[in-house]
Design an enzyme around this catalytic site. Structure first.
Site, PDB file in Angstrom:
ATOM      1  N   HIS A 110      18.338 -27.577  15.661  1.00 33.50           N
ATOM      2  CA  HIS A 110      18.371 -27.719  14.752  1.00 33.50           C
ATOM      3  C   HIS A 110      19.882 -27.617  14.259  1.00 33.50           C
ATOM      4  O   HIS A 110      20.277 -28.312  13.030  1.00 33.50           O
ATOM      5  CB  HIS A 110      17.302 -27.067  13.598  1.00 33.50           C
ATOM      6  CG  HIS A 110      17.561 -25.691  13.362  1.00 33.50           C
ATOM      7  ND1 HIS A 110      17.383 -25.142  14.457  1.00 33.50           N
ATOM      8  CD2 HIS A 110      18.728 -25.650  12.611  1.00 33.50           C
ATOM      9  CE1 HIS A 110      17.523 -23.482  13.852  1.00 33.50           C
ATOM     10  NE2 HIS A 110      18.290 -24.079  12.783  1.00 33.50           N
ATOM     11  N   ASP A 140      13.727 -26.181  20.351  1.00 31.89           N
ATOM     12  CA  ASP A 140      15.051 -26.648  19.840  1.00 31.89           C
ATOM     13  C   ASP A 140      15.899 -26.043  20.583  1.00 31.89           C
ATOM     14  O   ASP A 140      16.667 -25.415  19.392  1.00 31.89           O
ATOM     15  CB  ASP A 140      14.383 -25.139  18.511  1.00 31.89           C
ATOM     16  CG  ASP A 140      15.473 -25.380  17.672  1.00 31.89           C
ATOM     17  OD1 ASP A 140      16.394 -26.267  16.958  1.00 31.89           O
ATOM     18  OD2 ASP A 140      15.865 -24.513  16.374  1.00 31.89           O
ATOM     19  N   SER A 213      21.291 -19.280  13.506  1.00 30.79           N
ATOM     20  CA  SER A 213      20.784 -19.900  13.920  1.00 30.79           C
ATOM     21  C   SER A 213      21.558 -20.743  15.491  1.00 30.79           C
ATOM     22  O   SER A 213      22.847 -21.313  15.427  1.00 30.79           O
ATOM     23  CB  SER A 213      21.019 -21.467  13.751  1.00 30.79           C
ATOM     24  OG  SER A 213      18.997 -20.755  12.466  1.00 30.79           O
TER      25      SER A 213
END
Length: 469
Positions: A110, A140, A213
């Site tokens: 992402h 992911d 992230s």
């Protein structure tokens, strides 16, 4: 002069001070770990062309905001009528880490999804353009490549050895603040999250925020044990619950992406549900555990291997299935074509099945799931049912079953049954006709959990209920 009370208070204070010093002495020192690991942690920024927004909208001054906030406002402003074809540049930020000295980098999918340009900034503030080697939305995970030689790398650990309560540390770029270090402990392992069937997440209380992230999660040995991926939040910021992808899972995905550009996963071809207390009682289990097979997809590996609706899967290759969500990531980790040994409970007996694992269909691929008579009614359940037509059986891929035409006051209404629901099993018995349904319904036990398999809009699930005296 000291009196007795003063002496006691003084001694108590010394004891508390000693305990505090001992506790402080037991706290880990992360300085050496950070010095060694930081050079391999990178900041990732992306650029993406997005439609121009309306100039007439009340446009806040975005230039002074960090890119992550600027992108949020840009996406929130309505698009100008007739503004199609006009584009401007949007930016986002994330983190990553170098896993090979020739420039391979791991991050989250992402972070780089739909990016037109990916820029990697190293700790010395030099910037390199990165190429996306491959990405896997299901876990992911994404793999990037920059041109370089002799780059600093992280040391990879074994996430299967993580224990709840041990210290972990994250390095990343929350809100664009490069190489921010936060620490905490492992709160849980093997955590299953909604819509993430293929990742047994590591849960921690390490402070993670937007921009973290894709960054690494380290153990005290300086080894990467996970990729920081998600947080649970009601405010948009950190609330004490953060989740990381185990490095074992990430590296398996990364190796496949590097080799073939895609990920092959095992597939069983079943629809499963949780086994609660009532279902456990209904199926003769000692405790709620396992994955209840609510639907077997026609022609899938499970159907070919002899798995049936109503089977409760207790283990896969010797690994126990405690929660139903344990099954998808265990199956997904197997190679297509490999054999799997499953222990199941069927009609109260334990059986061992050997199933050849299939290949999980690509996202977007469809997989097929596995004349009316007069309406009949069971006063005990409070429903009227009719047999399925040949066309209905063909469309639903069923050999039998009955469809509810009317729900009256009674147990059926209380458990939420509706007209149009299809009942295929009742009290662990297959229902192949309206007369069979009536006979089984009349013989239902009282004050004991009874299971019923219901199809609603093609989706199968087991429900339980009790009939009072």
């Amino acid at each position: 002069m000291f009196n007795r009370k003063t002496c006691l208070a003084f001694c108590a204070g010394l004891a508390l001070l000693g305990q505090a010093l001992l506790a402080h002495a037991d706290l880990p020192d992360f300085t050496s770990l950070v010095e060694k690991a930081s050079p391999a942690v990178v900041n990732i920024s992306t650029k993406q062309n997005v439609p121009v927004r309306s100039a007439s909208a009340q446009m806040p001054d975005l230039e002074g905001l960090p890119p992550i906030f600027r992108e949020f406002f840009e996406r929130s402003i309505p698009q100008a009528p007739g503004g199609r074809g006009q584009q401007r540049e949007a930016q986002s930020l994330g983190s990553g880490f170098i896993i090979s000295d020739d420039g391979y980098i791991l991050t989250n999918n992402h972070v780089v999804a739909d990016a037109d340009e990916i820029i990697v900034r190293l700790p010395d503030r030099s910037e390199l353009e990165a190429k996306l080697i491959g990405a896997d939305p299901r876990t992911d995970v994404a793999v990037l490549k920059v041109e370089g030689k002799g780059l600093p790398t992280v040391k990879l650990g074994d996430s299967s050895k993580l224990k709840v309560g041990e210290w972990v540390l994250a390095i990343g770029s929350p809100f664009g603040f490069d190489h921010t270090v936060t620490s905490g402990i492992v709160s849980a392992t093997g955590r299953n999250l909604p819509n993430d069937s293929y990742v047994p997440f590591i849960q921690t209380d390490v402070a993670i925020n937007p921009g973290n992230s894709g960054g690494p999660l380290f153990n005290l040995g300086g080894e990467v044990v996970g990729i920081n991926s998600q947080i649970f939040t009601r405010s948009g910021g950190f609330m004490g619950l953060s989740f990381a992808i185990p490095i074992d899972v990430a590296m398996d995905v990364a190796e496949q992406l590097r080799a073939t550009g895609k990920v092959n996963r095992g597939w069983l071809g079943v629809v499963i549900q949780e086994v609660n207390k009532d279902l456990a009682e209904s199926f003769g289990l000692e405790r709620p555990a396992g994955a209840l097979v609510a639907q077997v997809l026609d022609g899938g590996p499970a159907a070919k291997g002899g798995l049936r609706v109503g089977d409760v899967i207790l283990s896969l290759n010797g690994k126990p299935i405690v929660m139903s969500a344990d099954l998808p990531h265990l199956v997904g980790s197997l190679k297509p074509g490999s054999k799997a040994k499953m222990e199941v409970v069927r009609d109260g007996d334990r059986k061992t099945l050997n199933v050849a694992i299939g290949a999980l269909p690509e996202e977007g691929e469809e997989v097929a799931a596995s004349g009316s008579g007069p309406a009949k009614s069971s006063n005990r359940l409070g429903v009227k049912v009719t047999e399925l037509t040949a066309e209905q059986k063909r469309n639903l891929d069923l050999q039998g079953g009955v469809v509810i035409t009317e729900v009256m006051d009674g147990p059926a209404a209380m458990i939420g049954l509706r007209p149009g629901d299809v009942i295929t099993h009742l009290n662990n018995q297959a229902i192949n006709s309206a007369s069979t349904f009536g006979k089984v319904a009349e013989q239902l036990p009282k004050n004991r959990s009874v299971s019923m398999r219901v199809l609603r809009q093609g989706r199968a699930s087991f429900i339980t209920f009790k009939l009072a005296e």
